[in-house]
Design an enzyme around this catalytic site. Sequence first.
Site, PDB file in Angstrom:
ATOM      1  N   ASP A  30       0.726  -0.954   0.460  1.00 26.86           N
ATOM      2  CA  ASP A  30       0.015   0.487  -0.327  1.00 26.86           C
ATOM      3  C   ASP A  30       1.140   1.214   0.096  1.00 26.86           C
ATOM      4  OD1 ASP A  30      -2.348  -1.387   0.081  1.00 26.86           O
ATOM      5  OD2 ASP A  30      -2.230  -1.161   2.276  1.00 26.86           O
ATOM      6  N   ASP A  65      -6.995  -1.060  -4.676  1.00 29.70           N
ATOM      7  CA  ASP A  65      -8.288  -1.449  -3.390  1.00 29.70           C
ATOM      8  C   ASP A  65      -9.260  -0.018  -4.197  1.00 29.70           C
ATOM      9  OD1 ASP A  65      -7.149  -2.105  -1.412  1.00 29.70           O
ATOM     10  OD2 ASP A  65      -5.532  -0.773  -0.980  1.00 29.70           O
TER      11      ASP A  65
END
Length: 174
Positions: A121, A135
């Site tokens: 991330d 995401d």
Amino acid sequence: MPVRYGVVMLLCTLVAYTIDQLTKQWVVATMSEGQVTPVLPPLLSWRFIRNPGAAFSIGTDYTWVFTIIMVVVAVAIVLQVRKVASWGWAVALGLVLGGALGNLTDRLLREPSFGQGHVVDFIALPNFAIFNIADSAVVSGVGLVCILTLRGIGMDGSRGTDGPTAGEQGDDGR
């Protein structure tokens, strides 16, 4: 199902997956874990983390569960492809599938082990979770599914109605 909807779904899947994987490779190659790089201060920065859990790092001890869930989601979407006869649904399901496959790739191939890999991330907004392109694709696809559902558009392109049509009403208009 006309093939064109399947092609659109496949293209959306490939674009979301490819951009996700390329950006993750870029982050891993150019940043050190924990590094923060301001992009549009104070609104946006790159912040490299490896997330063993789900959104907001929920369930960090159950990484394998998220791997199973992503496999189930991917299979369920692929099984629906023949039913898709709507541009909106093709895009929505393609985005969800591309995002699910992007994070599934991390779960399967990244450290610490197969099926329990940590997701890369890096997109950081103030007072929010750190996330990635996969995401974003999943959230965008699910958002589009919600809009299509609220508008009464079925996967097959049919449009639902809130009440009976004029031909279905009785003599008294009810």
